[in-house]
Design a protein around this motif. Structure first.
Motif, PDB file in Angstrom:
ATOM      1  N   LEU A 105      38.494  35.888  42.541  1.00  0.00           N
ATOM      2  CA  LEU A 105      39.092  35.525  43.831  1.00  0.00           C
ATOM      3  C   LEU A 105      39.908  36.671  44.431  1.00  0.00           C
ATOM      4  CD1 LEU A 105      40.279  31.908  42.931  1.00  0.00           C
ATOM      5  CD2 LEU A 105      38.450  32.501  44.551  1.00  0.00           C
ATOM      6  N   SER A 106      39.863  37.842  43.757  1.00  0.00           N
ATOM      7  CA  SER A 106      40.594  39.045  44.198  1.00  0.00           C
ATOM      8  C   SER A 106      42.104  38.845  44.211  1.00  0.00           C
ATOM      9  CB  SER A 106      40.117  39.505  45.600  1.00  0.00           C
ATOM     10  OG  SER A 106      38.756  39.846  45.560  1.00  0.00           O
ATOM     11  N   ARG A 107      42.564  37.940  43.354  1.00  0.00           N
ATOM     12  CA  ARG A 107      44.015  37.709  43.211  1.00  0.00           C
ATOM     13  C   ARG A 107      44.464  38.414  41.930  1.00  0.00           C
ATOM     14  NH1 ARG A 107      43.974  31.251  44.171  1.00  0.00           N
ATOM     15  NH2 ARG A 107      46.114  31.408  43.312  1.00  0.00           N
ATOM     16  N   HIS A 108      44.419  39.759  41.999  1.00  0.00           N
ATOM     17  CA  HIS A 108      44.559  40.558  40.784  1.00  0.00           C
ATOM     18  C   HIS A 108      45.955  40.503  40.167  1.00  0.00           C
ATOM     19  CE1 HIS A 108      40.944  42.258  42.711  1.00  0.00           C
ATOM     20  NE2 HIS A 108      40.537  42.438  41.479  1.00  0.00           N
ATOM     21  N   ARG A 109      46.973  40.379  40.975  1.00  0.00           N
ATOM     22  CA  ARG A 109      48.331  40.340  40.412  1.00  0.00           C
ATOM     23  C   ARG A 109      48.551  39.046  39.630  1.00  0.00           C
ATOM     24  NH1 ARG A 109      51.090  44.620  41.680  1.00  0.00           N
ATOM     25  NH2 ARG A 109      50.551  45.789  43.559  1.00  0.00           N
ATOM     26  N   GLU A 110      48.075  37.943  40.171  1.00  0.00           N
ATOM     27  CA  GLU A 110      48.171  36.677  39.435  1.00  0.00           C
ATOM     28  C   GLU A 110      47.308  36.724  38.177  1.00  0.00           C
ATOM     29  OE1 GLU A 110      48.049  33.101  42.190  1.00  0.00           O
ATOM     30  OE2 GLU A 110      47.483  34.736  43.556  1.00  0.00           O
ATOM     31  N   ALA A 111      46.126  37.357  38.295  1.00  0.00           N
ATOM     32  CA  ALA A 111      45.245  37.487  37.136  1.00  0.00           C
ATOM     33  C   ALA A 111      45.912  38.318  36.044  1.00  0.00           C
ATOM     34  CB  ALA A 111      43.928  38.131  37.554  1.00  0.00           C
ATOM     35  N   LEU A 112      46.654  39.352  36.463  1.00  0.00           N
ATOM     36  CA  LEU A 112      47.368  40.188  35.494  1.00  0.00           C
ATOM     37  C   LEU A 112      48.410  39.373  34.742  1.00  0.00           C
ATOM     38  CD1 LEU A 112      48.046  42.965  34.275  1.00  0.00           C
ATOM     39  CD2 LEU A 112      49.562  43.363  36.245  1.00  0.00           C
ATOM     40  N   ARG A 135      40.809  41.980  29.956  1.00  0.00           N
ATOM     41  CA  ARG A 135      41.073  41.536  31.332  1.00  0.00           C
ATOM     42  C   ARG A 135      42.396  42.100  31.860  1.00  0.00           C
ATOM     43  NH1 ARG A 135      38.881  35.642  29.730  1.00  0.00           N
ATOM     44  NH2 ARG A 135      36.663  36.062  30.130  1.00  0.00           N
ATOM     45  N   GLU A 136      43.384  42.210  30.994  1.00  0.00           N
ATOM     46  CA  GLU A 136      44.641  42.823  31.423  1.00  0.00           C
ATOM     47  C   GLU A 136      44.401  44.260  31.860  1.00  0.00           C
ATOM     48  OE1 GLU A 136      49.118  44.071  29.848  1.00  0.00           O
ATOM     49  OE2 GLU A 136      47.691  43.134  28.441  1.00  0.00           O
TER      50      GLU A 136
END
Length: 499
Positions: free
Chosen positions: A74-81, A100-101
């Motif tokens: 979803l291109s929400r990389h900061r939340e994914a981090l 993934r991190e």
């Protein structure tokens, strides 16, 4: 898989009837449903079910890992981090969590942190080919960062854009790289591209001071100074220590004020002051190509008013070097070439203008320059007689009398053969000039640029200047004339005597 003991949730009243095993099964059910939606690429629904699984069992590392993968899609990389980091905090041996991190760090432009994560994966699984490739990607991003830094210091903005494009292939969500690319695109005059990059960032983060600065920079370099200042001020509100925005804002205000002062002095007819003010404005920011092009053209206009034609041409040339689409500068330079009677160059500039903007006015200017060029290629009868183009009939007659006597062959009969030949040529030219300029119709056609060779019988090779001379001085019909040396005047001095 996490056990019931790993689950630490606060149950609502309706859930208290569920046993620990039932909670775990419920969480696993949510995870499976999330997986199904993930496979279907319905990432929003997948996110919702992974979140339900986490709510059921918030200490299960795989649930955070799965939700991180969904957030990345979803291109929400900061939340994914954040989810990836939570996953490895819960289970440091969770290989996918570390991978993934690392990918999140790399997407966000933190290549060093990404590299550490990928190396941790290789500690857990030395033959992991994906981690091996990601280490190479992280190293490449670090190398492009270094190259870009060097390029920026050297003002090699094309190199910086190249490096950022390569780095963004791996760090697609890095605002820092995008802003640097946008700034360099602006410095290269590629304003629409720079604006597009900055706008994309602002759509995701309206408070990004760097992106606001770049938007202002593009407007500033496009000579929209008032709008540019608004963006610089906004950038400084978001980031009070933004030195680039502060400097650009100061330059924009100074440039606008100096240019307006120069314009006012010009309108008031104070050309010397206008020239100085435009010169001062040109020192404020050498990088502002479009505004500086206008300033050079303005100074060229002032130079032409001050009769400094060569200087005016030089300024207009600088203007078109900065902005090759600047029609006004070509027109100003062309007029200066016309004033210098350098018609070849004037025609070239007017042709350039007409090719760009095919208006009636530009066509007329081109035709006029071409006519003057054509006229300049033939004999200038006014120069031959030594008179102005507005000379009266009497002035033309007096000039012919003087030049005809000066160059008559009999006057140079004792000179060398070479001098005699040259004077005979001049005598003939004087006759030709008088024949045309003393006849109103021929003079009008000559002034209009028409060729006279075809419609004037006495202008060809058989033209006899002596006949013109005889007719003018009354030498025909039995009258005579001769040149005799005036011994008292010394050698080479003659006087004309009618017989």
């Amino acid at each position: 898989m996490a056990t019931v003991d790993d689950c630490d949730v606060t149950m609502d009243p309706e859930m208290e009837i569920l046993s620990d095993e039932e909670l775990e099964r419920e969480a696993e059910s949510f995870k499976e449903q999330g997986n199904a939606y993930y496979i279907k690429k319905d990432y929003s629904e997948a996110f919702n079910y992974y979140t339900k699984a986490i709510d059921m069992c918030p200490k299960n590392a795989s649930y955070y890992g799965n939700r991180a993968a969904t957030l990345m899609m979803l291109s929400r990389h900061r939340e994914a981090l954040e989810d990836s980091q939570q996953a490895v905090r819960l289970d440091d041996t969770f290989m996918k969590g570390h991978l993934r991190e690392g990918k999140c760090h790399l997407s966000l432009g933190n290549a060093m942190a990404a590299s550490r994560c990928f190396h941790r994966v290789l500690e857990l699984e030395p033959d992991n080919s994906q981690a091996q490739q990601e280490v190479k990607n992280a190293d490449s991003v670090l190398e492009y960062e270094k190259m870009a830094e060097i390029g920026f210091e050297k003002h090699d903005f094309r190199m910086v854009v190249f490096c950022m494009d390569r780095a963004l292939e791996s760090a697609s969500a890095c605002h820092r790289f995008k802003v640097l690319k946008a700034e360099c695109l602006a410095m290269l005059g590629r304003y629409p591209e720079a604006q597009s990059v900055a706008s994309d960032i602002l759509r995701m983060d309206a408070t990004n001071g760097d992106a606001l600065y770049v938007r202002g920079l593009c407007l500033y370099y496009e000579d929209c100074i008032d709008k540019a200042v608004q963006f610089f001020v906004q950038a400084l509100r978001m980031a009070p220590d933004h030195e680039k925005a502060r400097l650009a804002c100061r330059n924009a205000k100074a440039l606008k004020a100096k240019k307006e002062d120069g314009n006012k002095a010009f309108k008031d007819g104070n050309y010397d002051a206008a020239y100085e003010l435009y010169s001062e404005a040109l020192t404020i920011d050498p990088n502002n190509i479009k505004t500086n092009a206008k300033l050079f053209c303005n100074r060229g206009t002032v130079g032409s008013k001050l009769k400094k034609i060569d200087q005016a041409i030089e300024d207009c040339t600088k203007a078109v070097k900065l902005d090759e689409t600047y029609i006004k500068a070509y027109l100003r330079r062309a007029q200066c070439y016309m004033d210098k009677e350098d018609y070849d160059e004037a025609v070239r500039d007017y042709e350039k203008v007409y090719q760009t903007e095919k208006t009636k006015e530009h066509k007329h200017l081109l035709k006029n320059a071409q006519l003057e060029l054509k006229k300049s290629k033939r004999k200038d009868y006014y120069k031959v007689l030594g008179v102005d183009k507005n000379a009266t009939e009497d002035e033309i007659k007096k000039a012919y009398r003087k030049r005809a006597l000066m160059h008559h062959p009999d006057r140079h009969s004792s000179a060398s053969a070479e001098i005699q030949k040259e004077e005979e040529k001049k005598f003939k030219e004087v006759g030709e000039a008088f024949t045309v300029l003393s006849d109103p119709k021929k003079k009008s056609r000559y002034d209009s640029g028409h060729d006279l060779e075809d419609d004037t019988g006495n202008m060809g090779a058989d033209f006899d200047a002596n006949n013109i001379f005889k007719a003018f001085f009354g030498g025909g019909g039995g009258q005579g004339y001769s040149f005799e040396a005036n011994q008292s005047s010394g050698p080479g001095n003659f006087f004309f005597q009618f017989g």
